[in-house]
Design an enzyme around this catalytic site. Structure first.
Site, PDB file in Angstrom:
ATOM      1  N   CYS A 112       4.722 -10.087  -5.760  1.00 43.13           N
ATOM      2  CA  CYS A 112       3.218 -10.002  -5.481  1.00 43.13           C
ATOM      3  C   CYS A 112       2.509 -10.511  -6.520  1.00 43.13           C
ATOM      4  CB  CYS A 112       2.845  -8.497  -4.779  1.00 43.13           C
ATOM      5  SG  CYS A 112       3.245  -7.364  -6.121  1.00 43.13           S
ATOM      6  N   ARG A 164      -8.198  -0.503  -1.816  1.00 44.25           N
ATOM      7  CA  ARG A 164      -7.025  -0.265  -2.107  1.00 44.25           C
ATOM      8  C   ARG A 164      -6.611   1.030  -2.411  1.00 44.25           C
ATOM      9  NH1 ARG A 164      -2.324  -4.582  -3.061  1.00 44.25           N
ATOM     10  NH2 ARG A 164      -1.199  -2.137  -1.948  1.00 44.25           N
ATOM     11  N   ARG A 221       9.072  -7.815  -8.727  1.00 44.41           N
ATOM     12  CA  ARG A 221       9.090  -6.602  -7.764  1.00 44.41           C
ATOM     13  C   ARG A 221       9.829  -6.631  -6.541  1.00 44.41           C
ATOM     14  NH1 ARG A 221       3.566  -3.955  -7.101  1.00 44.41           N
ATOM     15  NH2 ARG A 221       4.253  -2.364  -7.399  1.00 44.41           N
ATOM     16  N   ASP A 273      -0.891   0.485 -15.497  1.00 43.34           N
ATOM     17  CA  ASP A 273      -1.564   0.133 -14.515  1.00 43.34           C
ATOM     18  C   ASP A 273      -3.297   0.518 -15.352  1.00 43.34           C
ATOM     19  OD1 ASP A 273      -0.383   0.111 -12.465  1.00 43.34           O
ATOM     20  OD2 ASP A 273      -0.225   1.765 -11.739  1.00 43.34           O
ATOM     21  N   LYS A 288      -3.312   8.053  -5.820  1.00 42.97           N
ATOM     22  CA  LYS A 288      -2.825   6.609  -4.735  1.00 42.97           C
ATOM     23  C   LYS A 288      -1.654   6.949  -4.596  1.00 42.97           C
ATOM     24  CE  LYS A 288      -2.784   2.590  -5.327  1.00 42.97           C
ATOM     25  NZ  LYS A 288      -1.522   1.620  -5.202  1.00 42.97           N
ATOM     26  N   ASN A 289      -1.276   7.173  -5.594  1.00 41.33           N
ATOM     27  CA  ASN A 289       0.499   6.561  -5.950  1.00 41.33           C
ATOM     28  C   ASN A 289       1.755   8.208  -5.611  1.00 41.33           C
ATOM     29  OD1 ASN A 289       0.145   4.156  -6.734  1.00 41.33           O
ATOM     30  ND2 ASN A 289       0.798   3.940  -8.702  1.00 41.33           N
TER      31      ASN A 289
END
Ligand code: EPU
Length: 427
Positions: A118, A402, A123, A310, A22-23
């Site tokens: 968030c 997500r 952030r 993560d 994803k990233n």
């Protein structure tokens, strides 16, 4: 809203294929804005976040050909119709902010909403903005938007980041590819996704050296061309499934795994008493439990090559059932322990003090209803549910969608008792 129902206690066995990262995918998609030619990305993860960025790109005028469920995505930014990324879209996903640099570099102007904070922390994007200013951009922050202009184009610059930021490194690198002259990024992040982005940019004609190290040098070019690029596999997804197997017990082979990017994770798992066999050439990692209780291991999150933030929540779920006490320090985000009280609902013994969580392993977790708060926290609850006795319901799983492609399908295929329910199923 969907929920996941998990009946824990089933050992897992078989194979789990790892999807594209994803990233990495999100930044590679933003890179399409740098060229008038098509960029084709393969090994694309079908996720809410990547689909969401595809919508934003279409708002800007990018032609996107990406059939539902397909792992190949074609992006053509030949004719942008707008260089304004609106609040409604950027606020839903922070990585949308990364469209600013490429548009500024190619068109000399861009207006992008600030992403806002968030759940896991404030952030800010100050390092991103400082990098663009160093490259000669005029920036105005007004009504929640960054209005950026570089009428004569961006100029190469020497940028020394005061601390490591993945997003700022990637964003500055994207913009510098089309700046005039040389840009040097010092104290750059070394995450594998940065090397993946650089590889794609190089295949588009960019001149980049040192990506993956803490000094990246970029010689700007006049224009970039289209490319085909395979998105690297997701190291966080791989680490998550490795921890799920370690927690539930069993023997699973992860395929299409980014073996070279998982050293810190494999090291922590081996210290905890899990057998980990990695085969770089085959792209596989075998995870096997011994039947003995896991050993408590301390981890400190850190920028790559350290232990990734993560995977902190997932490791905490694992340590909840290890023998002994482990100390988990979160050094990247200021509010990333929201899973701790939810894990406690399953019987975990966790005390949070500032940036430290002290986890005293219990023999067994017991199923309970819990609530997901962010992407990685959600999946830590799934891991705990797989290890727990009885039924766990994880609600608010839109967070999971997500970032985890076909999670319940992949886990069911290795023997987990997990199913998605919709609120209407509940009666
Ligand atoms: N920071 C600043 N100013 C900036 C940029 C960052 O103060 O201008 C701070 C952040 O608030 C944070 C620290 O620096 O405390 C590190 O943030 P970084 O910029 O490295 O993170 P990011 O680029 O916003 C990416 C991933 C995150 C991952 C972090 C760290 C994407 C889309 N997101 O975020 O992934 O946790 O790097 O590895 O690539 C996730 O996938 O669940 C996720 C949160």
């Amino acid at each position: 809203m969907d929920s996941l129902k998990i009946i824990g206690g089933q050992p897992l066995s078989g194979e789990i294929p790892i999807s594209g990262a994803k990233n990495s995918a999100l930044k590679l998609m933003a890179a399409c804005l740098l060229t008038a030619e098509p960029v084709t990305l393969t090994n694309m993860p079908n996720l809410a976040d990547t689909r969401f960025l595809s919508q934003l790109l279409q708002t800007l005028g990018v032609e996107v050909y990406w059939p539902k469920g397909d792992s190949e995505c074609r992006l053509n930014a030949e004719n942008l119709t707008s260089t304004i990324a609106p609040y409604e879209q950027v606020r839903k996903m922070r990585a949308s902010f990364n469209v600013l640099g490429p548009m500024l570099a190619r068109y000399g102007h861009a207006t992008v909403s600030l992403p806002g904070g968030c759940a896991i922390g404030a952030r800010p994007v100050d390092l991103h903005l400082q990098a663009f200013e160093a490259m000669g951009a005029d920036l105005l922050v007004e009504q929640g938007y960054v209005k950026a202009a570089a009428i004569h184009g961006l100029k190469g610059a020497q940028i020394v980041f005061p601390f490591v930021s993945v997003g700022a490194t990637e964003h500055a690198m994207l913009a510098a590819t089309l700046a005039k002259g040389e840009t040097v990024l010092e104290n750059a992040a070394r995450e594998p996704e940065i090397a993946d982005l650089a590889d794609c940019l190089i295949s588009m004609g960019a001149k980049i050296e040192g990506a993956g190290s803490s000094t990246i040098t970029i010689q700007g070019v006049d224009e970039l061309h289209g490319t085909h690029h395979k998105v690297m596999s997701d190291r966080i997804e791989a680490g998550t499934y490795a921890m799920a197997v370690a927690a539930a017990g069993g023997h699973v082979t992860l395929t299409n795994a980014p073996v070279g990017a998982l050293s810190a994770i494999n090291h922590a798992l081996r210290n905890a008493g899990v057998k980990v066999e990695a085969d770089k050439d085959a792209g596989t990692i075998e995870i096997e439990t011994t039947g003995q209780p896991l050993t408590a291991v301390n981890v400190d999150t850190a920028p790559h090559p350290g232990f990734p933030t993560d995977l902190q929540a997932q490791f905490m779920a694992l340590m909840s059932v290890a023998r002994g006490t482990s100390i988990i320090r979160e050094n990247i985000f200021e509010n990333r322990f929201m899973h701790a009280p939810e894990l406690s609902r399953l019987g975990a013994n966790i005390a949070v003090r500032g940036s430290e969580a002290i986890v005293t392993g219990v023999e067994k977790l017991k199923g309970a209803p819990v609530m997901a708060t962010d992407l990685r926290a959600s999946v830590s609850l799934v891991i705990a549910g797989l290890a727990a006795q009885g039924e766990t319901t994880v609600s608010r799983i839109y967070h999971l969608d997500r970032g985890f492609e076909r999670l319940e399908e992949k886990l069911s295929a290795v023997g987990a008792n997990i199913r998605r329910t919709r609120d209407e199923d509940e009666g």
